[in-house]
Design a protein around this motif. Structure first.
Motif, PDB file in Angstrom:
ATOM      1  N   ARG A   1      19.241  67.549  62.979  1.00 49.95           N
ATOM      2  CA  ARG A   1      18.028  67.557  63.816  1.00 49.95           C
ATOM      3  C   ARG A   1      17.943  66.838  65.459  1.00 49.95           C
ATOM      4  NH1 ARG A   1      12.815  67.406  61.410  1.00 49.95           N
ATOM      5  NH2 ARG A   1      12.002  65.850  62.784  1.00 49.95           N
TER       6      ARG A   1
ATOM      7  N   TYR B   1      17.229  69.498  68.245  1.00 48.54           N
ATOM      8  CA  TYR B   1      16.214  69.177  69.354  1.00 48.54           C
ATOM      9  C   TYR B   1      16.728  68.583  70.515  1.00 48.54           C
ATOM     10  CZ  TYR B   1      12.546  69.351  65.372  1.00 48.54           C
ATOM     11  OH  TYR B   1      11.733  69.793  64.629  1.00 48.54           O
TER      12      TYR B   1
ATOM     13  N   LEU C   1      16.631  71.991  72.398  1.00 47.29           N
ATOM     14  CA  LEU C   1      15.341  72.466  72.766  1.00 47.29           C
ATOM     15  C   LEU C   1      14.741  71.657  73.929  1.00 47.29           C
ATOM     16  CD1 LEU C   1      13.714  72.945  69.175  1.00 47.29           C
ATOM     17  CD2 LEU C   1      14.389  74.761  70.675  1.00 47.29           C
ATOM     18  N   ALA C   2      15.252  70.322  73.951  1.00 43.89           N
ATOM     19  CA  ALA C   2      14.790  69.462  75.019  1.00 43.89           C
ATOM     20  C   ALA C   2      15.263  70.112  76.319  1.00 43.89           C
ATOM     21  CB  ALA C   2      15.150  68.089  74.707  1.00 43.89           C
TER      22      ALA C   2
ATOM     23  N   GLN D   1      11.465  72.099  76.241  1.00 45.95           N
ATOM     24  CA  GLN D   1      10.356  72.157  74.808  1.00 45.95           C
ATOM     25  C   GLN D   1       9.606  71.091  74.937  1.00 45.95           C
ATOM     26  OE1 GLN D   1       9.599  74.904  72.923  1.00 45.95           O
ATOM     27  NE2 GLN D   1      11.075  76.152  74.027  1.00 45.95           N
TER      28      GLN D   1
ATOM     29  N   ALA E   1      10.529  67.761  72.304  1.00 38.59           N
ATOM     30  CA  ALA E   1      11.427  67.934  71.561  1.00 38.59           C
ATOM     31  C   ALA E   1      12.657  66.794  71.917  1.00 38.59           C
ATOM     32  CB  ALA E   1      12.437  69.202  72.108  1.00 38.59           C
TER      33      ALA E   1
ATOM     34  N   SER F   1      14.182  64.331  68.913  1.00 34.97           N
ATOM     35  CA  SER F   1      15.689  64.177  68.662  1.00 34.97           C
ATOM     36  C   SER F   1      16.085  62.631  68.772  1.00 34.97           C
ATOM     37  CB  SER F   1      16.396  64.909  70.132  1.00 34.97           C
ATOM     38  OG  SER F   1      17.964  64.767  69.890  1.00 34.97           O
TER      39      SER F   1
END
Length: 228
Positions: A43, A47, A50-51, A55, A58, A62
């Protein structure tokens, strides 16, 4: 391989000669914590990626996953009020031995924190650190899987030893019950010979005989349960 650029938190080694062995319930907690590190590590990386793509939320996810990951690792290595830390040679070797489980995990934590800092400030180099996280995710997962397997093996060994110990205790109880039955029988014979003056003694002997019968039943039930 992950490279930590900041000082690693010291790992507290258990005192020499430590022989503490947790209960079956504690083994379950240890396996749960070790498994928690596996999915939270993924995870953290997911994330973080995605960050990097901006996003919403995200980065916070994380960071939260990294906190959970770090807390689980500290509990497993150093112990807390629930789990004992590195209580046996197998775990010391898995974390502190040549495979360097603790070092690898702490490098991941340090790298993730630096990536989070840059992602939060949109600083340069964030993409490179996230790429390192992605590259290290699979090797890290392999280390975490190996360590979790150690906990699982220890739990199996503990369960087998507990069954053996229980069987020994039950055998001792059964032996005591046999001697008690002999005593009760002899007491009943003595009471019968004593006639009227032995009536009270006969009642006590009868109660003792009933108790030993109940003990036999309990032992047999426990034997069946331990063999299941």
């Amino acid at each position: 391989m992950l490279h930590l650029q900041q000082a690693q938190a010291p790992t507290r080694r258990p005192p020499a000669g430590t022989t503490l062995r947790p209960s079956g319930q504690v083994y379950g907690t240890l396996i749960n914590l070790s498994g928690r590190r596996r999915f939270t590590s993924q995870r953290v990386v997911l994330y973080a990626v995605l960050a990097l793509q901006d996003q919403d939320g995200a980065l916070a996810l994380s960071q939260a996953a990294l906190t959970t990951f770090s807390e689980a690792h500290e509990a497993l290595v150093n112990g807390n009020g629930t789990v004992p830390g590195l209580f046996c040679d197998e775990l010391k070797d898995a974390y502190l031995g040549p495979k360097g489980g603790d070092k690898t995990i702490r490098e991941f934590i340090g790298l993730a924190r630096r990536a989070h800092d840059l992602l939060a400030t949109r600083g340069g180099g964030a993409a490179a650190l996230v790429a390192q996280l992605v590259d290290g995710a699979t090797p890290l997962l392999a280390v975490l899987n190996q360590i979790t397997q150690v906990y699982e093996n220890l739990a199996v060994t503990h369960a087998a030893a507990s069954r053996t110990q229980l069987t020994g205790v039950l055998n001792d109880i059964e032996s005591i019950a046999k001697h008690a039955r002999i005593v009760a029988f002899n007491a009943q014979v003595a009471a019968a010979r004593a006639g009227g003056s032995g009536r009270e003694f006969a009642v006590v002997a009868g109660e003792l005989s009933a108790i030993t019968s109940k003990i036999d039943d309990l032992v047999h039930q426990a034997m069946k349960a331990s063999a299941a």
